[in-house]
Write a protein that holds these residues in place. Sequence first.
Motif, PDB file in Angstrom:
ATOM      1  N   ASP A  15     -10.467  18.724  -8.171  1.00 40.91           N
ATOM      2  CA  ASP A  15      -9.778  17.904  -7.159  1.00 40.91           C
ATOM      3  C   ASP A  15      -8.300  17.687  -7.450  1.00 40.91           C
ATOM      4  OD1 ASP A  15     -12.247  17.706  -6.028  1.00 40.91           O
ATOM      5  OD2 ASP A  15     -12.656  15.663  -6.732  1.00 40.91           O
ATOM      6  N   PHE A  16      -7.825  18.224  -8.559  1.00 49.75           N
ATOM      7  CA  PHE A  16      -6.422  17.997  -8.947  1.00 49.75           C
ATOM      8  C   PHE A  16      -5.691  19.311  -9.170  1.00 49.75           C
ATOM      9  CE2 PHE A  16      -8.180  13.880  -9.574  1.00 49.75           C
ATOM     10  CZ  PHE A  16      -7.115  12.995  -9.426  1.00 49.75           C
ATOM     11  N   PRO A  17      -4.394  19.364  -8.861  1.00 46.18           N
ATOM     12  CA  PRO A  17      -3.660  20.619  -9.003  1.00 46.18           C
ATOM     13  C   PRO A  17      -3.240  20.936 -10.439  1.00 46.18           C
ATOM     14  CG  PRO A  17      -2.199  18.895  -8.185  1.00 46.18           C
ATOM     15  CD  PRO A  17      -3.565  18.287  -8.298  1.00 46.18           C
ATOM     16  N   ASN A  18      -3.372  19.964 -11.354  1.00 46.09           N
ATOM     17  CA  ASN A  18      -2.862  20.149 -12.719  1.00 46.09           C
ATOM     18  C   ASN A  18      -3.592  21.253 -13.475  1.00 46.09           C
ATOM     19  OD1 ASN A  18      -3.033  17.089 -11.922  1.00 46.09           O
ATOM     20  ND2 ASN A  18      -1.142  17.380 -13.040  1.00 46.09           N
ATOM     21  N   LEU A  19      -2.821  22.038 -14.210  1.00 46.29           N
ATOM     22  CA  LEU A  19      -3.382  23.173 -14.961  1.00 46.29           C
ATOM     23  C   LEU A  19      -3.569  22.823 -16.443  1.00 46.29           C
ATOM     24  CD1 LEU A  19      -1.192  26.093 -13.502  1.00 46.29           C
ATOM     25  CD2 LEU A  19      -3.294  25.093 -12.570  1.00 46.29           C
ATOM     26  N   MET A  20      -4.441  23.593 -17.088  1.00 44.62           N
ATOM     27  CA  MET A  20      -4.666  23.388 -18.524  1.00 44.62           C
ATOM     28  C   MET A  20      -3.377  23.609 -19.322  1.00 44.62           C
ATOM     29  SD  MET A  20      -7.678  22.293 -18.975  1.00 44.62           S
ATOM     30  CE  MET A  20      -8.102  22.496 -20.704  1.00 44.62           C
ATOM     31  N   ALA A  21      -2.475  24.422 -18.793  1.00 45.05           N
ATOM     32  CA  ALA A  21      -1.185  24.651 -19.472  1.00 45.05           C
ATOM     33  C   ALA A  21      -0.437  23.329 -19.647  1.00 45.05           C
ATOM     34  CB  ALA A  21      -0.333  25.622 -18.657  1.00 45.05           C
ATOM     35  N   GLU A  22      -0.656  22.394 -18.727  1.00 40.29           N
ATOM     36  CA  GLU A  22       0.030  21.096 -18.824  1.00 40.29           C
ATOM     37  C   GLU A  22      -0.475  20.287 -20.019  1.00 40.29           C
ATOM     38  OE1 GLU A  22       0.479  19.150 -14.806  1.00 40.29           O
ATOM     39  OE2 GLU A  22      -0.293  21.081 -14.167  1.00 40.29           O
ATOM     40  N   VAL A  23      -1.760  20.500 -20.357  1.00 40.99           N
ATOM     41  CA  VAL A  23      -2.330  19.803 -21.520  1.00 40.99           C
ATOM     42  C   VAL A  23      -1.636  20.314 -22.793  1.00 40.99           C
ATOM     43  CG1 VAL A  23      -4.451  19.385 -22.853  1.00 40.99           C
ATOM     44  CG2 VAL A  23      -4.562  19.569 -20.336  1.00 40.99           C
TER      45      VAL A  23
ATOM     46  N   ALA B 264       0.903  -1.161   0.000  1.00 42.67           N
ATOM     47  CA  ALA B 264       0.000   0.000   0.000  1.00 42.67           C
ATOM     48  C   ALA B 264       0.936   1.204   0.000  1.00 42.67           C
ATOM     49  CB  ALA B 264      -0.889  -0.009   1.232  1.00 42.67           C
ATOM     50  N   VAL B 265       0.984   1.897  -1.138  1.00 42.86           N
ATOM     51  CA  VAL B 265       2.023   2.915  -1.336  1.00 42.86           C
ATOM     52  C   VAL B 265       1.407   4.288  -1.611  1.00 42.86           C
ATOM     53  CG1 VAL B 265       4.125   3.430  -2.646  1.00 42.86           C
ATOM     54  CG2 VAL B 265       3.364   1.079  -2.455  1.00 42.86           C
ATOM     55  N   PRO B 266       1.794   5.326  -0.834  1.00 41.06           N
ATOM     56  CA  PRO B 266       1.314   6.680  -1.144  1.00 41.06           C
ATOM     57  C   PRO B 266       1.900   7.117  -2.492  1.00 41.06           C
ATOM     58  CG  PRO B 266       2.367   6.587   1.019  1.00 41.06           C
ATOM     59  CD  PRO B 266       2.690   5.317   0.317  1.00 41.06           C
ATOM     60  N   TRP B 267       1.055   7.671  -3.337  1.00 39.10           N
ATOM     61  CA  TRP B 267       1.514   8.045  -4.691  1.00 39.10           C
ATOM     62  C   TRP B 267       0.639   9.177  -5.218  1.00 39.10           C
ATOM     63  CZ3 TRP B 267      -0.125   7.084  -9.999  1.00 39.10           C
ATOM     64  CH2 TRP B 267       0.907   7.210 -10.943  1.00 39.10           C
ATOM     65  N   HIS B 268       1.258  10.299  -5.551  1.00 40.11           N
ATOM     66  CA  HIS B 268       0.525  11.467  -6.059  1.00 40.11           C
ATOM     67  C   HIS B 268      -0.714  11.772  -5.212  1.00 40.11           C
ATOM     68  CE1 HIS B 268       3.110  12.062  -9.431  1.00 40.11           C
ATOM     69  NE2 HIS B 268       2.693  11.037 -10.147  1.00 40.11           N
TER      70      HIS B 268
ATOM     71  N   GLU C 220      -6.960  31.135 -19.546  1.00 40.73           N
ATOM     72  CA  GLU C 220      -7.560  29.818 -19.787  1.00 40.73           C
ATOM     73  C   GLU C 220      -6.579  28.696 -19.388  1.00 40.73           C
ATOM     74  OE1 GLU C 220      -9.285  27.064 -23.416  1.00 40.73           O
ATOM     75  OE2 GLU C 220      -8.297  28.946 -23.922  1.00 40.73           O
ATOM     76  N   LEU C 221      -5.299  28.982 -19.614  1.00 34.67           N
ATOM     77  CA  LEU C 221      -4.288  27.959 -19.331  1.00 34.67           C
ATOM     78  C   LEU C 221      -3.939  27.859 -17.851  1.00 34.67           C
ATOM     79  CD1 LEU C 221      -1.852  28.490 -22.344  1.00 34.67           C
ATOM     80  CD2 LEU C 221      -3.708  26.818 -22.101  1.00 34.67           C
ATOM     81  N   SER C 222      -4.306  28.873 -17.079  1.00 32.05           N
ATOM     82  CA  SER C 222      -3.991  28.813 -15.646  1.00 32.05           C
ATOM     83  C   SER C 222      -5.125  28.167 -14.841  1.00 32.05           C
ATOM     84  CB  SER C 222      -3.667  30.199 -15.100  1.00 32.05           C
ATOM     85  OG  SER C 222      -4.785  31.031 -15.281  1.00 32.05           O
ATOM     86  N   GLU C 223      -6.193  27.771 -15.552  1.00 33.23           N
ATOM     87  CA  GLU C 223      -7.290  27.056 -14.867  1.00 33.23           C
ATOM     88  C   GLU C 223      -6.871  25.621 -14.559  1.00 33.23           C
ATOM     89  OE1 GLU C 223     -10.959  26.761 -17.081  1.00 33.23           O
ATOM     90  OE2 GLU C 223     -10.944  28.924 -17.406  1.00 33.23           O
ATOM     91  N   THR C 224      -7.440  25.056 -13.486  1.00 34.36           N
ATOM     92  CA  THR C 224      -7.153  23.641 -13.228  1.00 34.36           C
ATOM     93  C   THR C 224      -7.992  22.781 -14.176  1.00 34.36           C
ATOM     94  OG1 THR C 224      -8.816  23.602 -11.488  1.00 34.36           O
ATOM     95  CG2 THR C 224      -6.529  23.883 -10.781  1.00 34.36           C
ATOM     96  N   ILE C 225      -7.478  21.584 -14.448  1.00 30.97           N
ATOM     97  CA  ILE C 225      -8.214  20.666 -15.331  1.00 30.97           C
ATOM     98  C   ILE C 225      -9.447  20.143 -14.598  1.00 30.97           C
ATOM     99  CG2 ILE C 225      -8.068  18.479 -16.620  1.00 30.97           C
ATOM    100  CD1 ILE C 225      -4.999  18.993 -16.766  1.00 30.97           C
ATOM    101  N   HIS C 226      -9.257  19.864 -13.301  1.00 34.96           N
ATOM    102  CA  HIS C 226     -10.345  19.329 -12.472  1.00 34.96           C
ATOM    103  C   HIS C 226     -10.186  19.892 -11.066  1.00 34.96           C
ATOM    104  CE1 HIS C 226     -12.650  16.403 -10.110  1.00 34.96           C
ATOM    105  NE2 HIS C 226     -13.288  16.116 -11.235  1.00 34.96           N
TER     106      HIS C 226
END
Length: 521
Positions: free
Chosen positions: A443-451, A278-282, A435-441
């Motif tokens: 519950d997640f920290p990822n930004l649209m810029a990452e897409v 059972a491993v903590p991950w992201h 638009e790119l500084s918005e989060t994708i979701h």
Amino acid sequence: MNREENIKQISDTSRVWDIAVIGGGSSGLGVALDAISRGLTVVLLEKADFAKGTSSRSTKLVHGGVRYLAQGDIGLVLEALKERGKLLQNAPHLTENQPFIIPIYTWFDRVQYSVGLKIYDWMAGSLRLGKSKFISKEETIRRLPAVKQKGLKGGVVYHDGQFDDARLALAIAQTADDAGACILNYASVKDLIKNENGKITGLKVKDELDGTNYTLQAKMVVNATGVFADKILQMDQPGSPKMIQPSQGIHLVMDMDFLGGKDALMIPKTKDGRVLFAVPWHGKLVVGTTDTLREKAKLEPEALEKEIDFVLETAAGYLAKAPTRKDVKAVFAGLRPLARPKEGSTKTKEISRSHKVIVSESKLVTLTGGKWTTYRKMGEDTVEHFPEISGELLVPSQSFEMKIHGFTERVPEGHWSVYGSDAKEIKGLAKSNPELSETIHADFPNLMAEVLWAVRNEMAVRVEDVLSRRIRMLILDAQAALDSAEKVAKLMAKELQKDENWIQEELIAFKKVAEKYLIKA
Ligand SMILES: Cc1cc2nc3c(=O)[nH]c(=O)nc-3n(C[C@H](O)[C@H](O)[C@H](O)COP(=O)(O)OP(=O)(O)OC[C@H]3O[C@@H](n4cnc5c(N)ncnc54)[C@H](O)[C@@H]3O)c2cc1C
């Protein structure tokens, strides 16, 4: 990494590559990295996306393999510990030093695991990640607040590595590409070409995105297709006996509070003799795995109900709060490419997990078995066959010292860490456009810029590439990934100049895949 430019490179029919690699999982990427480190020209062809197969479905451990030690496979453990140590140095942005705790319920286990893990530490030598030690019952409970306390006597702490498998695959692809290799996803090998003496001299490739066919010439062809190795072996020698036995392992992903702390839990022997992690991950907890023989090699294998029940029941035996089906955010399954056992035997657990390099009569080089942790050494051992196949000289390998794309001494904080030195540019992209500084979701920290970054610089061409392997949302929370698909598809379509039809097709395709990662309560 630019797909169009790399396609142009394979269109040049007069070019003779030193090595052509079939398969863009950890094995094939290890071969490409080692070949380029020796100054060879190399082309790598992956029929889907990088790490679409087993290489994105691991337990996420860079490890020597404590259980292989228990099985007495000293050579494999020594090799893996050396590779583990070096990988943590060469890719600090994609790996972590992870403490593991084995809860101890009998004094015999205390002696057994304390001694075993001291040997494990000692075998790692100067590349050791930390000293193993016995900790009291109180400290075990403090560090693993959710661990089952009845009968608990304490815990043994040891260190192993942890990593983001699909991101590491991509970063290795980028490292090889940066150094001059031609790396392609969605390029499937359809046939092998032989000369009048029956020696392989090239292969036929199809661009899976636009259907164009290419013919490539190569001095050495490597089959690094994991559980699909038999298909390439059939192209080489129709009717040859099957070599691979797929064995499935599944993982369930749930919220971190089922374990409670930052330490991982390791159960070396469950009631039926398996290992449970059972491993903590992201920010989530990855729990697994299983070992179930499967007949067919599939790119998108499905977890069996009995495997899901097994992981839930076993985890419940060690966690204070028993996880149920509705606690599972995602389930993912992967296939181990094990060597097929001799007629009559089905015991895959006892088959050595070390890798093999086999050269056929026609000089097809097949790399099989092994594990993610030893991907580089597997590549090195494969490239060593180049002189015998091409008749040319080979300079020593430099891949042991090669830093992986994104390497930085100052790893960025939080979810940015996986990008390493690229994070700065992605943050800049986010700042350039609201638009790119918005989060994708939410519950997640990822930004649209990452897409956008994934499309421009990481060869992501499908919604699934982004949501499953560039950011890992699909295997962290399948519903969140489904909910994000439209937003991601629209931005990708804009960047790739695709129409509404493409968006709809991508959404249907993604839904079909993503539903396999959801568990019905
Ligand atoms: C459940 C599970 C947990 C694991 N956990 C760990 C772990 O924690 N640590 C560790 O070190 N190892 C672990 N492993 C082992 C490790 O994941 C595998 O050994 C490794 O990923 C295998 O990589 P591969 O490149 O051989 O195969 P794959 O990753 O499957 O790659 C093969 C690739 O070949 C491509 N391909 C197939 N046919 C063609 C074709 N005709 N043309 C072009 N491309 C083609 C496929 O699309 C695929 O991407 C685990 C394995 C499993 C199953």
